[in-house]
Write a protein that holds these residues in place. Structure first.
Motif, mmCIF file in Angstrom:
data_model
loop_
_atom_site.group_PDB
_atom_site.id
_atom_site.type_symbol
_atom_site.label_atom_id
_atom_site.label_comp_id
_atom_site.label_asym_id
_atom_site.label_seq_id
_atom_site.Cartn_x
_atom_site.Cartn_y
_atom_site.Cartn_z
ATOM 1 N N LEU A 30 7.660 57.971 -22.975
ATOM 2 C CA LEU A 30 8.614 59.053 -22.679
ATOM 3 C C LEU A 30 9.537 59.253 -23.832
ATOM 4 O O LEU A 30 10.403 58.250 -24.258
ATOM 5 C CB LEU A 30 9.180 58.732 -21.537
ATOM 6 N N ASN A 31 9.443 60.356 -24.592
ATOM 7 C CA ASN A 31 10.167 60.463 -25.716
ATOM 8 C C ASN A 31 11.205 61.816 -25.768
ATOM 9 O O ASN A 31 11.888 61.969 -26.758
ATOM 10 C CB ASN A 31 9.176 60.558 -26.916
ATOM 11 N N VAL A 32 11.062 62.411 -24.647
ATOM 12 C CA VAL A 32 12.217 63.656 -24.649
ATOM 13 C C VAL A 32 12.939 63.250 -23.097
ATOM 14 O O VAL A 32 12.249 63.262 -22.222
ATOM 15 C CB VAL A 32 11.397 65.060 -24.492
ATOM 16 N N ILE A 33 14.271 63.295 -23.301
ATOM 17 C CA ILE A 33 14.965 63.180 -21.914
ATOM 18 C C ILE A 33 16.018 64.113 -22.156
ATOM 19 O O ILE A 33 17.051 63.934 -23.068
ATOM 20 C CB ILE A 33 15.576 61.668 -21.931
ATOM 21 N N ASP A 34 16.056 65.208 -21.548
ATOM 22 C CA ASP A 34 17.065 66.234 -21.200
ATOM 23 C C ASP A 34 17.558 66.608 -19.989
ATOM 24 O O ASP A 34 16.893 65.977 -19.088
ATOM 25 C CB ASP A 34 16.727 67.703 -22.037
ATOM 26 N N GLU A 35 18.601 67.157 -19.761
ATOM 27 C CA GLU A 35 19.151 67.500 -18.474
ATOM 28 C C GLU A 35 17.926 68.407 -17.639
ATOM 29 O O GLU A 35 17.370 69.292 -17.962
ATOM 30 C CB GLU A 35 20.372 68.464 -18.571
ATOM 31 N N GLY A 36 17.628 67.552 -16.664
ATOM 32 C CA GLY A 36 16.592 68.222 -15.747
ATOM 33 C C GLY A 36 15.296 68.112 -16.276
ATOM 34 O O GLY A 36 14.321 68.777 -15.510
#
Length: 151
Positions: A30-36
Motif C-alpha cells: 500500500l503506497n498511496v494513503i490520502d483522505e478517503g
C-alpha cells in the motif's frame, strides 16, 4: 467529499501496516494513503496464480478489500477501528500480467459504516486492464467494542 476525524491518519495506517501479516504474505504494498482513498501494487508471482495461470480470484478480492478497508481507516477517529462487514466483487476480465494495481475510496461516509469501492487493474507490459470492481461496507469499531473483544 469526506470528513477526516484523525489528522494523523497516514502515520496511524503506516504503523498498522507493520502488523499486516497477511498483506505481507501475499506481497501487497500500500503506497498511496490520502483522505478517503488508498492505492497499492502487487508484483505477481507464481503463487498468485490459479491452475490455468491466471491471477486467483481470492488474490484479486484480497487486494480490493485492503484498499477499500484502509480508505475507510483514513476517515475514522484515532480510537476507532475498521473491519469488513460486507464485500461484493465483480470480475470483468482474466488477470494476466506482471502486476496488480488496486485503488479504493470512500463513497459514502457514516458514523458506524463507510461504504467504499475498489478497482483492481492488471498490468501486462504497457496494457492496463480493469479486471475487477468491489463494493464494500466497512464497519466502524468503537473503542468500547475493541475493549470487549480483548477481555
Amino acid at each position: 467529499m469526506v470528513k477526516v476525524f484523525n489528522q494523523n491518519y497516514k502515520a496511524r495506517i503506516e504503523k498498522f501496516l507493520e502488523r499486516q501479516h497477511f498483506m505481507k504474505l501475499v506481497g501487497f504494498d500500500l503506497n498511496v494513503i490520502d483522505e478517503g482513498r488508498t492505492e497499492g501494487w502487487l508484483e505477481l508471482r507464481e503463487e498468485h496464480q490459479q491452475q490455468t495461470g491466471l491471477v486467483h480470484g481470492g488474490v484479486t478480492a484480497t487486494v480490493a478489500d485492503i484498499v477499500a478497508g484502509f480508505s475507510a481507516y483514513t476517515v475514522v477517529a484515532e480510537d476507532q477501528h475498521v473491519v469488513t462487514g460486507e464485500i461484493k466483487i465483480s470480475y470483468f476480465a482474466p488477470g494476466r500480467g506482471q502486476k496488480l494495481y488496486a485503488k479504493g475510496w470512500v463513497v459514502k461516509q457514516g458514523k458506524k459504516m463507510n461504504f467504499c469501492e475498489a478497482e483492481v487493474w492488471c498490468i501486462d507490459g504497457e496494457k492496463r486492464t480493469l479486471i475487477a470492481k468491489a463494493t464494500t461496507t466497512m464497519v466502524t469499531l468503537f473503542s468500547e467494542d475493541v475493549a470487549k473483544r480483548k477481555s
